[in-house]
Design a protein around this motif. Structure first.
Motif, PDB file in Angstrom:
ATOM      1  N   ALA A   1      12.662  66.799  32.950  1.00 20.11           N
ATOM      2  CA  ALA A   1      11.430  66.016  33.055  1.00 20.11           C
ATOM      3  C   ALA A   1      11.090  65.324  31.750  1.00 20.11           C
ATOM      4  O   ALA A   1      10.161  64.512  31.707  1.00 20.11           O
ATOM      5  CB  ALA A   1      10.274  66.911  33.499  1.00 20.11           C
ATOM      6  N   ASN A   2      11.816  65.630  30.705  1.00 19.00           N
ATOM      7  CA  ASN A   2      11.609  64.977  29.407  1.00 19.00           C
ATOM      8  C   ASN A   2      12.859  65.176  28.542  1.00 19.00           C
ATOM      9  O   ASN A   2      13.573  66.164  28.687  1.00 19.00           O
ATOM     10  CB  ASN A   2      10.381  65.551  28.688  1.00 19.00           C
ATOM     11  CG  ASN A   2       9.586  64.481  27.965  1.00 19.00           C
ATOM     12  OD1 ASN A   2      10.148  63.519  27.446  1.00 19.00           O
ATOM     13  ND2 ASN A   2       8.263  64.636  27.935  1.00 19.00           N
ATOM     14  N   TYR A   3      13.085  64.197  27.678  1.00 21.02           N
ATOM     15  CA  TYR A   3      14.110  64.300  26.632  1.00 21.02           C
ATOM     16  C   TYR A   3      15.551  64.307  27.162  1.00 21.02           C
ATOM     17  O   TYR A   3      16.394  65.085  26.710  1.00 21.02           O
ATOM     18  CB  TYR A   3      13.861  65.532  25.762  1.00 21.02           C
ATOM     19  CG  TYR A   3      12.456  65.661  25.233  1.00 21.02           C
ATOM     20  CD1 TYR A   3      11.868  64.612  24.522  1.00 21.02           C
ATOM     21  CD2 TYR A   3      11.708  66.816  25.450  1.00 21.02           C
ATOM     22  CE1 TYR A   3      10.556  64.720  24.035  1.00 21.02           C
ATOM     23  CE2 TYR A   3      10.408  66.938  24.962  1.00 21.02           C
ATOM     24  CZ  TYR A   3       9.832  65.890  24.255  1.00 21.02           C
ATOM     25  OH  TYR A   3       8.546  66.005  23.777  1.00 21.02           O
ATOM     26  N   ILE A   4      15.846  63.421  28.089  1.00 17.17           N
ATOM     27  CA  ILE A   4      17.204  63.357  28.623  1.00 17.17           C
ATOM     28  C   ILE A   4      18.203  62.952  27.537  1.00 17.17           C
ATOM     29  O   ILE A   4      19.345  63.428  27.524  1.00 17.17           O
ATOM     30  CB  ILE A   4      17.294  62.402  29.839  1.00 17.17           C
ATOM     31  CG1 ILE A   4      18.705  62.405  30.441  1.00 17.17           C
ATOM     32  CG2 ILE A   4      16.861  60.990  29.473  1.00 17.17           C
ATOM     33  CD1 ILE A   4      19.187  63.733  30.946  1.00 17.17           C
ATOM     34  N   ALA A   5      17.805  62.085  26.597  1.00 24.41           N
ATOM     35  CA  ALA A   5      18.729  61.686  25.524  1.00 24.41           C
ATOM     36  C   ALA A   5      19.118  62.894  24.674  1.00 24.41           C
ATOM     37  O   ALA A   5      20.293  63.079  24.339  1.00 24.41           O
ATOM     38  CB  ALA A   5      18.106  60.597  24.656  1.00 24.41           C
ATOM     39  N   ASN A   6      18.151  63.724  24.316  1.00 21.54           N
ATOM     40  CA  ASN A   6      18.451  64.922  23.532  1.00 21.54           C
ATOM     41  C   ASN A   6      19.337  65.882  24.311  1.00 21.54           C
ATOM     42  O   ASN A   6      20.260  66.493  23.766  1.00 21.54           O
ATOM     43  CB  ASN A   6      17.148  65.624  23.143  1.00 21.54           C
ATOM     44  CG  ASN A   6      16.348  64.831  22.143  1.00 21.54           C
ATOM     45  OD1 ASN A   6      16.735  64.720  20.996  1.00 21.54           O
ATOM     46  ND2 ASN A   6      15.254  64.258  22.579  1.00 21.54           N
ATOM     47  N   PHE A   7      19.033  66.038  25.596  1.00 24.46           N
ATOM     48  CA  PHE A   7      19.831  66.906  26.462  1.00 24.46           C
ATOM     49  C   PHE A   7      21.301  66.500  26.412  1.00 24.46           C
ATOM     50  O   PHE A   7      22.193  67.345  26.228  1.00 24.46           O
ATOM     51  CB  PHE A   7      19.284  66.802  27.888  1.00 24.46           C
ATOM     52  CG  PHE A   7      19.976  67.698  28.887  1.00 24.46           C
ATOM     53  CD1 PHE A   7      19.502  68.976  29.132  1.00 24.46           C
ATOM     54  CD2 PHE A   7      21.075  67.253  29.607  1.00 24.46           C
ATOM     55  CE1 PHE A   7      20.138  69.804  30.065  1.00 24.46           C
ATOM     56  CE2 PHE A   7      21.706  68.053  30.533  1.00 24.46           C
ATOM     57  CZ  PHE A   7      21.237  69.344  30.766  1.00 24.46           C
ATOM     58  N   MET A   8      21.561  65.201  26.519  1.00 22.93           N
ATOM     59  CA  MET A   8      22.940  64.730  26.542  1.00 22.93           C
ATOM     60  C   MET A   8      23.567  64.681  25.151  1.00 22.93           C
ATOM     61  O   MET A   8      24.781  64.846  25.004  1.00 22.93           O
ATOM     62  CB  MET A   8      23.011  63.370  27.213  1.00 22.93           C
ATOM     63  CG  MET A   8      22.662  63.427  28.696  1.00 22.93           C
ATOM     64  SD  MET A   8      22.906  61.841  29.522  1.00 22.93           S
ATOM     65  CE  MET A   8      24.705  61.714  29.451  1.00 22.93           C
ATOM     66  N   MET A   9      22.775  64.451  24.120  1.00 17.72           N
ATOM     67  CA  MET A   9      23.319  64.496  22.764  1.00 17.72           C
ATOM     68  C   MET A   9      23.861  65.884  22.440  1.00 17.72           C
ATOM     69  O   MET A   9      24.886  66.019  21.772  1.00 17.72           O
ATOM     70  CB  MET A   9      22.240  64.117  21.745  1.00 17.72           C
ATOM     71  CG  MET A   9      21.972  62.633  21.653  1.00 17.72           C
ATOM     72  SD  MET A   9      20.611  62.317  20.501  1.00 17.72           S
ATOM     73  CE  MET A   9      20.573  60.518  20.527  1.00 17.72           C
ATOM     74  N   VAL A  10      23.168  66.906  22.924  1.00 16.13           N
ATOM     75  CA  VAL A  10      23.651  68.276  22.712  1.00 16.13           C
ATOM     76  C   VAL A  10      24.754  68.619  23.704  1.00 16.13           C
ATOM     77  O   VAL A  10      25.804  69.145  23.342  1.00 16.13           O
ATOM     78  CB  VAL A  10      22.491  69.286  22.832  1.00 16.13           C
ATOM     79  CG1 VAL A  10      23.028  70.722  22.774  1.00 16.13           C
ATOM     80  CG2 VAL A  10      21.468  69.073  21.721  1.00 16.13           C
ATOM     81  N   GLY A  11      24.540  68.304  24.968  1.00 13.70           N
ATOM     82  CA  GLY A  11      25.456  68.742  26.005  1.00 13.70           C
ATOM     83  C   GLY A  11      26.675  67.871  26.196  1.00 13.70           C
ATOM     84  O   GLY A  11      27.667  68.305  26.797  1.00 13.70           O
ATOM     85  N   GLY A  12      26.610  66.616  25.704  1.00  9.16           N
ATOM     86  CA  GLY A  12      27.709  65.696  25.920  1.00  9.16           C
ATOM     87  C   GLY A  12      27.652  65.079  27.314  1.00  9.16           C
ATOM     88  O   GLY A  12      26.816  65.436  28.151  1.00  9.16           O
ATOM     89  N   LYS A  13      28.552  64.149  27.562  1.00 10.10           N
ATOM     90  CA  LYS A  13      28.567  63.417  28.833  1.00 10.10           C
ATOM     91  C   LYS A  13      28.608  64.354  30.035  1.00 10.10           C
ATOM     92  O   LYS A  13      27.930  64.126  31.046  1.00 10.10           O
ATOM     93  CB  LYS A  13      29.771  62.470  28.869  1.00 10.10           C
ATOM     94  CG  LYS A  13      29.907  61.690  30.156  1.00 10.10           C
ATOM     95  CD  LYS A  13      31.181  60.847  30.171  1.00 10.10           C
ATOM     96  CE  LYS A  13      31.353  60.118  31.498  1.00 10.10           C
ATOM     97  NZ  LYS A  13      32.598  59.316  31.527  1.00 10.10           N
TER      98      LYS A  13
END
Length: 373
Positions: free
Chosen positions: A46-58
């Motif tokens: 619900a928030n911070y999808i960019a951070n989620f993917m920066m940590v988790g990768g594609k």
């Protein structure tokens, strides 16, 4: 028979040991302790999808089953275009609320039944009554915060993502870069003579165009927090609300020595002359729009305009682990000699290339007004 029983017991003990080894606790930014028996497999972000993917990768996007997409295209058009073109799956994911507000669709979230619901602090506050409903349904609710612009909350949130996504090494590397870069900025400023500090700074997010003053930020949030951290005298520092527009007369009377105009691509009535910055924005367009703001009535008398201390920054680039580069950029504008060896724009580019290389990255993120415009 005894051998079979022993084998079953050994398997049971072995399975229990595996489960125990995978279990972990986290403490979110609201101080809530959440227990996990194993790493979660499905997320509603619900928030911070960019951070989620920066940590988790594609590949971490495969674990996302819904996002807050209502209004995303309208309020962050460039970001929406770049992310959905780079990661087409995002268009297919259902929306569970507003990208730019705190509205969550509780019924939709419950129907999807994710392992984890990731939310920000204001979403937690505004949906407080629903949190217990989610938890009673077996959904882990985890609160992150990248809005307050504090090293503690940024790095804590990233550590939490690293733990849940089993990418603790990536999270630790990002946190080290963030901490080291900002501590260098703050320590350098602390060592400067006092008469070099407290320059009068005006920051405005110019979504309403040239004719109407947009939001400024007090010392507790976003650009206002950055200005406080780098010891600038923010005109809105003590505003009673986290963000609000300042009066034209007040801004002119305070005669700022430096001006920052925040831009994005907002699809609204002021689209014609709003400040544009960020993904997909060309530098020439950004320069022309920034120059128009210096033509506001009375601005020709401002020290910032007379001395060409007018800059633009991408409002959409805050709230993620790459935003330390904007602290570097603003510090460099205030103290150019002290930070002459730092290249904030290169650091921003390098961060995306390192942690989200699949993102088709282009745009204009930080500029100094070209007086030739």
């Amino acid at each position: 028979m005894m051998k079979k029983i022993l084998a079953i017991l050994l398997l049971s003990v072995s399975f229990s040991a595996v489960v125990a080894s995978e279990s972990f606790d986290i403490t979110d930014v609201e101080g809530r302790t959440i227990h996990f028996d194993q790493h979660p497999n499905t997320f509603v972000v619900a928030n911070y999808i960019a951070n989620f993917m920066m940590v988790g990768g594609k590949s971490s996007l495969d674990k996302v089953i819904a996002l807050t997409k209502d209004g995303w295209e309208e309020t962050r058009f460039g970001e929406y275009q770049v992310f959905t073109q780079s990661f087409p799956k995002m268009k297919e994911l259902p929306s569970i609320g507003g990208y730019h507000d705190d509205i969550l669709n509780a019924e939709k979230i419950l129907s999807l039944h994710p392992d984890v619901l990731l939310i920000g602090r204001t979403q937690y506050t505004e949906n407080n009554q629903r949190i217990k409903t989610f938890e009673n349904a077996g959904i882990k609710v985890v609160v992150l915060d990248y809005h307050a612009m504090t090293t503690a909350n940024h790095t804590r949130s990233t550590e939490i993502l690293g733990k849940m996504l089993n990418r603790e090494d990536i999270a630790a590397a990002q946190n080290k870069t963030y901490r080291d870069s900002l501590e260098h900025v703050y320590q350098t400023i602390r060592n400067l003579p006092q008469d070099k500090k407290n320059q009068r700074a005006y920051m405005e997010t110019a979504s309403k165009g040239v004719g109407r003053y947009g939001n400024s930020y007090n010392k507790d949030v976003l650009w206002g927090a950055i200005l406080k951290n780098i010891e600038a005298a923010n005109l809105a520092e003590n505003s009673p609300q986290p963000y609000m527009a300042l009066d034209r007369e007040y801004v002119i009377s305070q005669n700022p020595q430096i001006i920052f105009i925040g831009g994005s691509i907002w699809r609204n009535k002021s689209e014609g002359d709003q400040m544009r910055m960020g993904f997909t924005v060309k530098a020439d367009d950004a320069q022309k729009r920034l120059a128009a703001f210096t033509q506001r009535p009375g601005w020709n008398r401002l020290d910032a305009v007379k001395n060409n201390q007018v800059y633009a920054v991408d409002h959409g680039s805050l709230r993620n682990m790459a935003d330390y580069t904007f602290t570097q950029f603003m510090a460099k504008t205030l103290y150019p000699e002290a930070f002459k060896d730092i290249d904030p724009e290169k650091n921003l580019n390098d961060f995306y290339k390192t942690y989200l290389p699949e993102l088709k990255y282009d745009g204009t993120f930080m500029i100094h007004l070209n007086k030739a415009q």
